[in-house]
Scaffold this active site. Structure first.
Site, PDB file in Angstrom:
ATOM      1  N   TYR A 139      -2.254  -0.055  10.653  1.00 44.09           N
ATOM      2  CA  TYR A 139      -2.542   1.255  11.238  1.00 44.09           C
ATOM      3  C   TYR A 139      -4.030   1.522  11.090  1.00 44.09           C
ATOM      4  O   TYR A 139      -4.577   1.466   9.983  1.00 44.09           O
ATOM      5  CB  TYR A 139      -1.738   2.361  10.546  1.00 44.09           C
ATOM      6  CG  TYR A 139      -1.844   3.692  11.262  1.00 44.09           C
ATOM      7  CD1 TYR A 139      -0.842   4.096  12.142  1.00 44.09           C
ATOM      8  CD2 TYR A 139      -2.954   4.509  11.110  1.00 44.09           C
ATOM      9  CE1 TYR A 139      -0.941   5.296  12.828  1.00 44.09           C
ATOM     10  CE2 TYR A 139      -3.071   5.706  11.794  1.00 44.09           C
ATOM     11  CZ  TYR A 139      -2.060   6.093  12.658  1.00 44.09           C
ATOM     12  OH  TYR A 139      -2.175   7.266  13.350  1.00 44.09           O
ATOM     13  N   GLN A 200       4.965   8.439  14.993  1.00 36.65           N
ATOM     14  CA  GLN A 200       5.703   7.666  16.000  1.00 36.65           C
ATOM     15  C   GLN A 200       5.270   6.203  16.010  1.00 36.65           C
ATOM     16  O   GLN A 200       6.097   5.304  16.257  1.00 36.65           O
ATOM     17  CB  GLN A 200       5.532   8.285  17.390  1.00 36.65           C
ATOM     18  CG  GLN A 200       4.124   8.325  17.953  1.00 36.65           C
ATOM     19  CD  GLN A 200       3.381   9.579  17.545  1.00 36.65           C
ATOM     20  OE1 GLN A 200       3.728  10.248  16.582  1.00 36.65           O
ATOM     21  NE2 GLN A 200       2.329   9.902  18.286  1.00 36.65           N
ATOM     22  N   ASN A 223      -3.458  10.021   8.433  1.00 39.25           N
ATOM     23  CA  ASN A 223      -3.404  11.421   8.010  1.00 39.25           C
ATOM     24  C   ASN A 223      -2.101  11.708   7.255  1.00 39.25           C
ATOM     25  O   ASN A 223      -1.345  10.795   6.918  1.00 39.25           O
ATOM     26  CB  ASN A 223      -3.569  12.348   9.215  1.00 39.25           C
ATOM     27  CG  ASN A 223      -2.461  12.175  10.241  1.00 39.25           C
ATOM     28  OD1 ASN A 223      -1.405  11.604   9.961  1.00 39.25           O
ATOM     29  ND2 ASN A 223      -2.687  12.665  11.446  1.00 39.25           N
ATOM     30  N   SER A 246     -10.263  10.308  -0.391  1.00 38.24           N
ATOM     31  CA  SER A 246     -11.216   9.330  -0.915  1.00 38.24           C
ATOM     32  C   SER A 246     -11.948   9.872  -2.140  1.00 38.24           C
ATOM     33  O   SER A 246     -12.135  11.084  -2.279  1.00 38.24           O
ATOM     34  CB  SER A 246     -12.217   8.962   0.180  1.00 38.24           C
ATOM     35  OG  SER A 246     -12.981   7.832  -0.202  1.00 38.24           O
ATOM     36  N   GLN A 268     -18.816   9.843   0.040  1.00 37.90           N
ATOM     37  CA  GLN A 268     -17.377  10.096   0.014  1.00 37.90           C
ATOM     38  C   GLN A 268     -17.056  11.515   0.444  1.00 37.90           C
ATOM     39  O   GLN A 268     -16.053  11.763   1.104  1.00 37.90           O
ATOM     40  CB  GLN A 268     -16.817   9.828  -1.381  1.00 37.90           C
ATOM     41  CG  GLN A 268     -16.900   8.384  -1.793  1.00 37.90           C
ATOM     42  CD  GLN A 268     -16.340   7.443  -0.752  1.00 37.90           C
ATOM     43  OE1 GLN A 268     -15.145   7.472  -0.450  1.00 37.90           O
ATOM     44  NE2 GLN A 268     -17.195   6.615  -0.166  1.00 37.90           N
ATOM     45  N   GLU A 336     -11.038   5.608  -7.277  1.00 41.72           N
ATOM     46  CA  GLU A 336     -10.987   4.637  -6.182  1.00 41.72           C
ATOM     47  C   GLU A 336     -12.265   3.793  -6.167  1.00 41.72           C
ATOM     48  O   GLU A 336     -12.216   2.564  -6.186  1.00 41.72           O
ATOM     49  CB  GLU A 336     -10.832   5.387  -4.860  1.00 41.72           C
ATOM     50  CG  GLU A 336     -10.801   4.495  -3.635  1.00 41.72           C
ATOM     51  CD  GLU A 336     -10.815   5.293  -2.344  1.00 41.72           C
ATOM     52  OE1 GLU A 336     -10.532   4.692  -1.285  1.00 41.72           O
ATOM     53  OE2 GLU A 336     -11.131   6.496  -2.371  1.00 41.72           O
ATOM     54  N   HIS A 337     -13.421   4.449  -6.117  1.00 46.51           N
ATOM     55  CA  HIS A 337     -14.721   3.774  -6.145  1.00 46.51           C
ATOM     56  C   HIS A 337     -15.452   4.171  -7.417  1.00 46.51           C
ATOM     57  O   HIS A 337     -15.583   5.368  -7.697  1.00 46.51           O
ATOM     58  CB  HIS A 337     -15.592   4.177  -4.948  1.00 46.51           C
ATOM     59  CG  HIS A 337     -14.927   3.985  -3.611  1.00 46.51           C
ATOM     60  ND1 HIS A 337     -14.327   5.029  -2.927  1.00 46.51           N
ATOM     61  CD2 HIS A 337     -14.785   2.880  -2.848  1.00 46.51           C
ATOM     62  CE1 HIS A 337     -13.838   4.570  -1.784  1.00 46.51           C
ATOM     63  NE2 HIS A 337     -14.097   3.275  -1.712  1.00 46.51           N
ATOM     64  N   ASP A 370     -17.685  -0.636   1.580  1.00 43.95           N
ATOM     65  CA  ASP A 370     -16.889  -0.141   2.696  1.00 43.95           C
ATOM     66  C   ASP A 370     -16.974  -1.064   3.910  1.00 43.95           C
ATOM     67  O   ASP A 370     -16.018  -1.174   4.680  1.00 43.95           O
ATOM     68  CB  ASP A 370     -17.362   1.255   3.103  1.00 43.95           C
ATOM     69  CG  ASP A 370     -16.670   2.347   2.321  1.00 43.95           C
ATOM     70  OD1 ASP A 370     -15.731   2.052   1.572  1.00 43.95           O
ATOM     71  OD2 ASP A 370     -17.074   3.518   2.461  1.00 43.95           O
ATOM     72  N   GLU A 424      28.021 -11.171 -21.851  1.00 42.71           N
ATOM     73  CA  GLU A 424      27.987 -10.106 -20.855  1.00 42.71           C
ATOM     74  C   GLU A 424      29.346  -9.878 -20.200  1.00 42.71           C
ATOM     75  O   GLU A 424      29.483  -8.991 -19.359  1.00 42.71           O
ATOM     76  CB  GLU A 424      26.940 -10.429 -19.784  1.00 42.71           C
ATOM     77  CG  GLU A 424      25.504 -10.391 -20.299  1.00 42.71           C
ATOM     78  CD  GLU A 424      24.472 -10.604 -19.199  1.00 42.71           C
ATOM     79  OE1 GLU A 424      24.863 -10.938 -18.059  1.00 42.71           O
ATOM     80  OE2 GLU A 424      23.267 -10.421 -19.478  1.00 42.71           O
ATOM     81  N   HIS A 429      30.249 -16.719 -14.265  1.00 39.37           N
ATOM     82  CA  HIS A 429      28.895 -17.201 -14.520  1.00 39.37           C
ATOM     83  C   HIS A 429      28.932 -18.299 -15.586  1.00 39.37           C
ATOM     84  O   HIS A 429      28.296 -19.354 -15.449  1.00 39.37           O
ATOM     85  CB  HIS A 429      28.003 -16.054 -15.035  1.00 39.37           C
ATOM     86  CG  HIS A 429      27.448 -15.170 -13.961  1.00 39.37           C
ATOM     87  ND1 HIS A 429      28.244 -14.350 -13.197  1.00 39.37           N
ATOM     88  CD2 HIS A 429      26.172 -14.988 -13.527  1.00 39.37           C
ATOM     89  CE1 HIS A 429      27.471 -13.670 -12.342  1.00 39.37           C
ATOM     90  NE2 HIS A 429      26.208 -14.061 -12.523  1.00 39.37           N
TER      91      HIS A 429
END
Length: 439
Positions: A139, A200, A223, A246, A268, A336-337, A370, A424, A429
Site C-alpha cells: 500500500y 477498499q 491513514n 511518525s 518529522q 521510531e527514528h 528515509d 500428557e 502420540h
C-alpha cells in the site's frame, strides 16, 4: 498571525518530570468507533461484491470514476513511460536510491534469510527451509502527498526475498497520477499496480476480486482507515505492522550546529500534527539555541502550520542530567527514528537498546534514511520498537522446519517422546513413536 512552535520544555531534575513526560508521550492507537464500523462495513461489502464495491468506493472517496477495474490498473508500459518522462536528475536519484536499498537487503538476506541444516551424531537431519511468500500487496499513500520512497522500501525487499507477484495499490484522487511513484514502481519491480486506495484497497488485496488477486501479506503505511483495515484483515492475510504517527528522538551532546537539529526535528513534525519530535540534551544553553533556531527557521517552511502544531502539541525539549540519562530515557521511549548527534556516537550506541533505526553522528540526518541510505524506512512506532523490527527481507519469507530422523535416532527420540506423550495423556502420540522402536 505569527506561527509559534512551542515544544514543551522539560527537565529530568523536576519532581513532576515523570508525569509531564508520560503525558507528552501518550498517544492512543485506538481508532474512533465510527471509523472502525465504517471500515468493517467496507471490508464486508468488498468481500461480498468484489470489483463493483471497489469501483463504487473509489468513485466516492477518491473522486475517480471508472467503467471497470481494468481502467484502474497501471500497465508495465505506463510505468515505463512515467520513468522515461521524469527529469534525468530524478531518474538518477531514483535508480541510485533503489540500488542502495537493494544492496542492503541483499546483505540482509544472506545474513538471516537462507536455509540451513545439519545432521547430529545418529544421522538425524535437522534444519530450516526458508521460502518466499508467493504474492504480496504493498500500500502506497497517495492522498496529501506522494511517496515514491515507500514504493522502493516495500517492493525491493519483497523482490530480493524472491516474491514473484508484487501488487501495488495507490490512491489517485481525481485521477492525478504521480509520475515519480509510477517510475519508482517500474524501478522496484512491481508486478501489477492499481489506482485504488483506502480500506477498499486493503479489502481487495486481502480477499481478492475478479480483477485484484488475493495476496498473502499486506505492507505499507496509510491513514486511519487503512490502519484499521489492516488490523481487521490480519489472520486472513499477514500484515507488517499497525503504524502510528511518525517520531524522531535526537540525543545531542551540544556539538552539532543547532540549526541542523532544529531542521531534523522539523523533518518529522512536517508529516502531520500528531508526529512527535523530541530532543534530549544535558546542555541547557544548547537547548535554548535549538529553540531560537526553531523560531528562526519555522517561517521559511512550506508546511510551517503543520510543524508548529506538531511541535506545540507533542514535541519536547528535555534537559537531562547526562548523556547516560538521555540514553536511558530514549530506551523508555523506544522511538521510531533515533539520532545520536554527538562527536562520539559509538560511545553511546551500546547503551541504546530500543529504536526502529539508529542514526549515528551529526552528518547522519534521519532524512537520508528515509530515502537512500539503504536500510528500510518502514519502522515500528509508538514504542513498539521494544518488540518489533524494521520491515525487511524476513517479512517476505516464511520458515519451515526440516526434520529427517534416522533409524538410530528414532530409538533415542522415540523413547523420550513416548514418556512425554504418556505424561500428557496422548496415547496415540506415544504409540506412533513406539511403533518405530526395535524392542
Amino acid at each position: 498571525m505569527k506561527l509559534v512552535a512551542a515544544p514543551a520544555r522539560l527537565s529530568t531534575v523536576s519532581s513532576t518530570f515523570d508525569a509531564e513526560f508520560a503525558a507528552r508521550l501518550h498517544w492512543s492507537a485506538e481508532q474512533d468507533a465510527a471509523i472502525e464500523q465504517r471500515v468493517a462495513d467496507i471490508l464486508a461489502d468488498v468481500q461480498k461484491r468484489g470489483d463493483a464495491a471497489v469501483l463504487e468506493y473509489t468513485a466516492r472517496f477518491d473522486g475517480l470514476s471508472a467503467p471497470n477495474m481494468a481502467a484502474l490498473e497501471l500497465t508495465q508500459a505506463e510505468l515505463k513511460v512515467a520513468y522515461d518522462a521524469i527529469p534525468e536528475a530524478q531518474r538518477q536519484a531514483l535508480s541510485a536510491a533503489a540500488a542502495r536499498v537493494r544492496q542492503y537487503h541483499e546483505a540482509q538476506k544472506k545474513a538471516c534469510g537462507e536455509s540451513w541444516s545439519y545432521r547430529d551424531q545418529d544421522g538425524t537431519l535437522l534444519g530450516q527451509k526458508v521460502t518466499p511468500l508467493d504474492r504480496v500487496g504493498i500500500y502506497v499513500p497517495g492522498g496529501k502527498a506522494a511517496y515514491p520512497s515507500s514504493v522502493l522500501m516495500n517492493a525491493i525487499p519483497a523482490h530480493v526475498a524472491g516474491v514473484q507477484d508484487i501488487i501495488m495499490v495507490v490512491p489517485t484522487p481525481q485521477g492525478a497520477k504521480n509520475p515519480l511513484v509510477l517510475a519508482a514502481a517500474y524501478v522496484a519491480g512491481v508486478t501489477r499496480a492499481f489506482t485504488i486506495g483506502g480500506a477498499q484497497a486493503v479489502a481487495a488485496l486481502a480477499y481478492g476480486t475478479a480483477t485484484v488477486p488475493k495476496v498473502d501479506k499486506i505492507t505499507g503505511p496509510g491513514n486511519a482507515y487503512v490502519a484499521s483495515a489492516k488490523k481487521h484483515v490480519f489472520g486472513t492475510v499477514g500484515i507488517d505492522m499497525i503504524a502510528g504517527p511518525s517520531e524522531i528522538l535526537v540525543l545531542a551532546d551540544g556539538s552539532t550546529p543547532p540549526d541542523w537539529v532544529a531542521m531534523d526535528l522539523f523533518s518529522q513534525a512536517e508529516h502531520d500534527e500528531l508526529a512527535q519530535s523530541i530532543l534530549l540534551c544535558p546542555d541547557a544553553a544548547y537547548i535554548d539555541a535549538v529553540q531560537r533556531e526553531i523560531d528562526r527557521l519555522l517561517p521559511t517552511m512550506p508546511r510551517a502550520e503543520i510543524i508548529a502544531k506538531s511541535l506545540t502539541g507533542r514535541g519536547a525539549l528535555i534537559h537531562t542530567r547526562s548523556m547516560e540519562e538521555a540514553c536511558a530515557i530514549s530506551n523508555r521511549i523506544a522511538p521510531e527514528h533515533l539520532e545520536v548527534s554527538s562527536t562520539d556516537p559509538h560511545r553511546w550506541e551500546p547503551l541504546l537498546k530500543h529504536a526502529g533505526a539508529i542514526f549515528l553522528g551529526a552528518y547522519t540526518s534521519e532524512s537520508l534514511g528515509d530515502y537512500c541510505a539503504g536500510p528500510n524506512h518502514v519502522l515500528p512506532t509508538s514504542g513498539t520498537a521494544r518488540f518489533s523490527s524494521p520491515l525487511g527481507v524476513y517479512d517476505f519469507q516464511k520458515r519451515s522446519s526440516l526434520i529427517e530422523v534416522s533409524e538410530q535416532g528414532a530409538q533415542v527420540l522415540g523413547r523420550i517422546a513416548s514418556v512425554l506423550a504418556h505424561g500428557e495423556g496422548l496415547q496415540a502420540h506415544a504409540q506412533a513413536a513406539e511403533f518405530r522402536l526395535k524392542n
